[in-house]
Every structure is written in structure tokens, then in C-alpha cells.
Design a protein around this motif. Structure first.
Motif, PDB file in Angstrom:
ATOM      1  N   GLY A 246       0.878  -2.209 -17.906  1.00  0.00           N
ATOM      2  CA  GLY A 246       0.520  -1.633 -19.203  1.00  0.00           C
ATOM      3  C   GLY A 246      -0.043  -0.234 -19.070  1.00  0.00           C
ATOM      4  N   GLY A 247      -0.845  -0.014 -18.039  1.00  0.00           N
ATOM      5  CA  GLY A 247      -1.398   1.317 -17.812  1.00  0.00           C
ATOM      6  C   GLY A 247      -0.330   2.338 -17.482  1.00  0.00           C
ATOM      7  N   VAL A 248       0.638   1.936 -16.651  1.00  0.00           N
ATOM      8  CA  VAL A 248       1.729   2.850 -16.294  1.00  0.00           C
ATOM      9  C   VAL A 248       2.531   3.232 -17.536  1.00  0.00           C
ATOM     10  N   VAL A 249       2.917   2.234 -18.329  1.00  0.00           N
ATOM     11  CA  VAL A 249       3.731   2.494 -19.519  1.00  0.00           C
ATOM     12  C   VAL A 249       2.984   3.382 -20.507  1.00  0.00           C
ATOM     13  N   ALA A 250       1.723   3.036 -20.791  1.00  0.00           N
ATOM     14  CA  ALA A 250       0.954   3.803 -21.767  1.00  0.00           C
ATOM     15  C   ALA A 250       0.682   5.225 -21.283  1.00  0.00           C
ATOM     16  N   THR A 251       0.416   5.386 -19.989  1.00  0.00           N
ATOM     17  CA  THR A 251       0.117   6.710 -19.454  1.00  0.00           C
ATOM     18  C   THR A 251       1.333   7.628 -19.498  1.00  0.00           C
TER      19      THR A 251
ATOM     20  N   VAL B 269      -6.069   7.607 -23.251  1.00  0.00           N
ATOM     21  CA  VAL B 269      -7.329   7.128 -22.682  1.00  0.00           C
ATOM     22  C   VAL B 269      -7.207   5.660 -22.276  1.00  0.00           C
ATOM     23  N   VAL B 270      -6.619   4.847 -23.158  1.00  0.00           N
ATOM     24  CA  VAL B 270      -6.444   3.426 -22.848  1.00  0.00           C
ATOM     25  C   VAL B 270      -5.504   3.253 -21.653  1.00  0.00           C
ATOM     26  N   GLY B 271      -4.415   4.031 -21.638  1.00  0.00           N
ATOM     27  CA  GLY B 271      -3.465   3.917 -20.534  1.00  0.00           C
ATOM     28  C   GLY B 271      -4.095   4.254 -19.194  1.00  0.00           C
ATOM     29  N   LEU B 272      -4.858   5.322 -19.132  1.00  0.00           N
ATOM     30  CA  LEU B 272      -5.517   5.702 -17.884  1.00  0.00           C
ATOM     31  C   LEU B 272      -6.552   4.655 -17.466  1.00  0.00           C
TER      32      LEU B 272
ATOM     33  N   LEU C 237      -6.457   1.396 -18.212  1.00  0.00           N
ATOM     34  CA  LEU C 237      -5.732   0.228 -17.721  1.00  0.00           C
ATOM     35  C   LEU C 237      -5.171   0.477 -16.329  1.00  0.00           C
ATOM     36  N   LEU C 238      -4.678   1.677 -16.086  1.00  0.00           N
ATOM     37  CA  LEU C 238      -4.129   2.021 -14.777  1.00  0.00           C
ATOM     38  C   LEU C 238      -5.199   1.904 -13.699  1.00  0.00           C
ATOM     39  N   ALA C 239      -6.385   2.435 -13.985  1.00  0.00           N
ATOM     40  CA  ALA C 239      -7.481   2.368 -13.012  1.00  0.00           C
ATOM     41  C   ALA C 239      -7.965   0.933 -12.817  1.00  0.00           C
ATOM     42  N   THR C 240      -8.074   0.185 -13.914  1.00  0.00           N
ATOM     43  CA  THR C 240      -8.559  -1.199 -13.825  1.00  0.00           C
ATOM     44  C   THR C 240      -7.590  -2.077 -13.034  1.00  0.00           C
ATOM     45  N   GLY C 241      -6.292  -1.930 -13.321  1.00  0.00           N
ATOM     46  CA  GLY C 241      -5.302  -2.720 -12.597  1.00  0.00           C
ATOM     47  C   GLY C 241      -5.284  -2.407 -11.117  1.00  0.00           C
ATOM     48  N   SER C 242      -5.394  -1.125 -10.773  1.00  0.00           N
ATOM     49  CA  SER C 242      -5.405  -0.739  -9.367  1.00  0.00           C
ATOM     50  C   SER C 242      -6.638  -1.282  -8.659  1.00  0.00           C
TER      51      SER C 242
END
Length: 247
Positions: free
Chosen positions: A91-96, A180-183, A185-190
Motif C-alpha cells: 500500500g505504501g509503494v502504490v500510494a507513494t 504523507v500516508v503513502g510514505l 505506510l512504506l516506512a511502517t511496512g519496511s
């Protein structure tokens, strides 16, 4: 001695060996037990001249037998939790990738019906892996050759057709909240996947010394950092390339 399956069992057919390790991992068998099982298979194949499939049968069935014979401890991490971590990262990748380029260009964020379909396809695939990672992995492992290739092409083809056939804009909004949400999510998932890899149970060969095991653990931690940072780095590189493309 080494914790590399290829070095523990060099005379065992690679495909059979990797399938056995995967099946045992999916059953949460400890790394020390997996290393011992590989060493036993290697010794038999080397001494008898038989291949692993002839001597031990199907690797999945043999793994099930081994798992029943040992006391498997409760897993330190839930496969579902790891799957959710992967879902968050997707989700973070797609949103970012979707929202940051227009944000940097000072543009509005447009969502076409085709892009929305692509997001839904990616989310559905990630959700399937999150809900039943073992089932998904075993299903993919049973596919061979062109079937596996076609299975991988299906979501790509669906997404490409949706983008091509559904170009109408469905939504136009400011990109800042989505970026902001995408970044985040990307950090949280990683971070979640990094924590899981650092706590992973290493595959250990018989006779491995404490110093050697600690060296393996340090190497695994370094690889975990590389793996965890790879997706965010690739995502940010994609964002930079998309932003730089002429409009």
C-alpha cells in the motif's frame, strides 16, 4: 561448516533441497532441525549414490513427516502478521508512486478508473498473501514452467488492460494527504519486515560453533537491513524518475 543449504547438502538436487527447506520453514521447524535433516539427506545421497527423490520421496511429504517427528515451538512471529506487514508496504509503494510526483510538481492528483482497478488488483493479491501465506507459496511452488509464467502475467495483464481501457478520470484531489500516508505506510511496512527478518530462526548445520552461529547472525542482520531498505529505495527512485518525465 556453514548455514548455507547449498553447502550443507551439495550432492542433493537443488530443486528438491530448496523445496524441503521451504516446506519445513512453512511448518515452523527450527533451523537446527532443518540443518540436521539436510545433513542426513546429504550423507545418504553421498554414500548410497541415490538421488534425494528416490531415497526420500516428495520433499513436501518428507517435510511433513519430519515436522510431525519433532516438537515444533510456537513461532516467534505470526505468518499473518508478516503478511499484513507486506500488505502495508505494498500500500505504501502504490500510494507513494501515485501521489508524490504530482505533489512535487505542484499538480492535482488524478485517479483514473484504470488506475483504481490496478490498485484493487495489487491490494487483493497482497491481502491473499497476508491471509494465507503458506497456501499461496505452496500453490506457486506446484506450478511449473509456462504455467508459473502465465500465473505471474495475469495480474499484470489485468492492470495493463484496465489502464488502457479505462482512461476516464474518476477523482481529482490534492495529493498531500495521500503522499504523507503513502510514505508512512512504506516506512511502517519496511520496519515491520525488518523486525521479522532480524528475529528469524537461522538454518544451522550440525557441529556449528557458537562463534560461527554469531557470525551468521550478524550477517543475517546486515542482509535484513539491505532487504528492508531495498523496496523504499526502489520506490523513491521510481518517484524521482516519474517526476522527471516530461508531461
Amino acid at each position: 561448516m556453514t548455514s548455507d543449504p547449498r553447502a550443507i547438502a551439495p550432492h542433493v538436487d537443488p530443486a528438491w533441497r530448496e523445496r524441503l527447506v521451504l516446506e519445513l520453514r512453512l511448518r515452523d521447524v527450527p533451523g537446527t532441525t532443518i540443518g540436521g535433516a539436510l545433513a542426513d539427506v546429504e550423507a545418504h545421497c553421498r554414500d548410497s549414490g541415490q538421488d534425494a527423490a528416490t531415497a526420500f520421496g516428495d520433499p513436501a511429504a518428507y517435510a511433513a513427516t519430519l515436522a510431525e517427528a519433532v516438537a515444533v515451538p510456537a513461532p516467534r512471529r505470526s505468518p499473518l502478521r508478516d503478511g499484513v506487514g507486506a500488505l502495508v508496504q505494498v500500500g505504501g509503494v502504490v500510494a507513494t508512486v501515485w501521489s508524490v510526483p504530482p505533489w512535487l510538481r505542484g499538480e492535482e492528483l488524478s485517479l483514473t478508473a484504470g488506475a483504481a482497478t490496478t490498485v484493487l488488483v495489487a491490494t487483493a493479491l497482497a491481502a491473499a498473501v497476508a491471509a494465507a501465506p503458506g497456501t499461496v507459496v505452496r500453490g506457486l511452488m506446484r506450478l511449473r514452467g509456462w504455467r508459473a509464467f502465465l500465473a505471474g502475467l495475469v495480474p499484470v495483464a489485468v492492470s495493463a488492460l484496465a489502464i488502457a481501457l479505462l482512461p476516464a478520470t474518476a477523482l481529482t484531489v490534492t495529493p498531500v494527504p495521500f503522499a504523507v500516508v503513502g510514505l508512512a505506510l512504506l516506512a511502517t511496512g519496511s520496519a515491520s519486515l525488518l523486525r521479522g527478518r532480524r528475529q528469524g530462526d537461522l538454518l544451522v548445520a550440525p557441529g556449528r560453533t557458537r562463534e560461527q552461529a554469531e557470525a551468521d547472525a550478524r550477517r543475517a542482520r546486515r542482509l535484513a537491513w539491505v532487504a528492508a531498505l531495498l523496496v523504499p529505495a526502489a520506490t523513491l527512485l521510481t518517484v524521482a524518475l516519474v517526476t522527471a518525465l516530461p508531461r
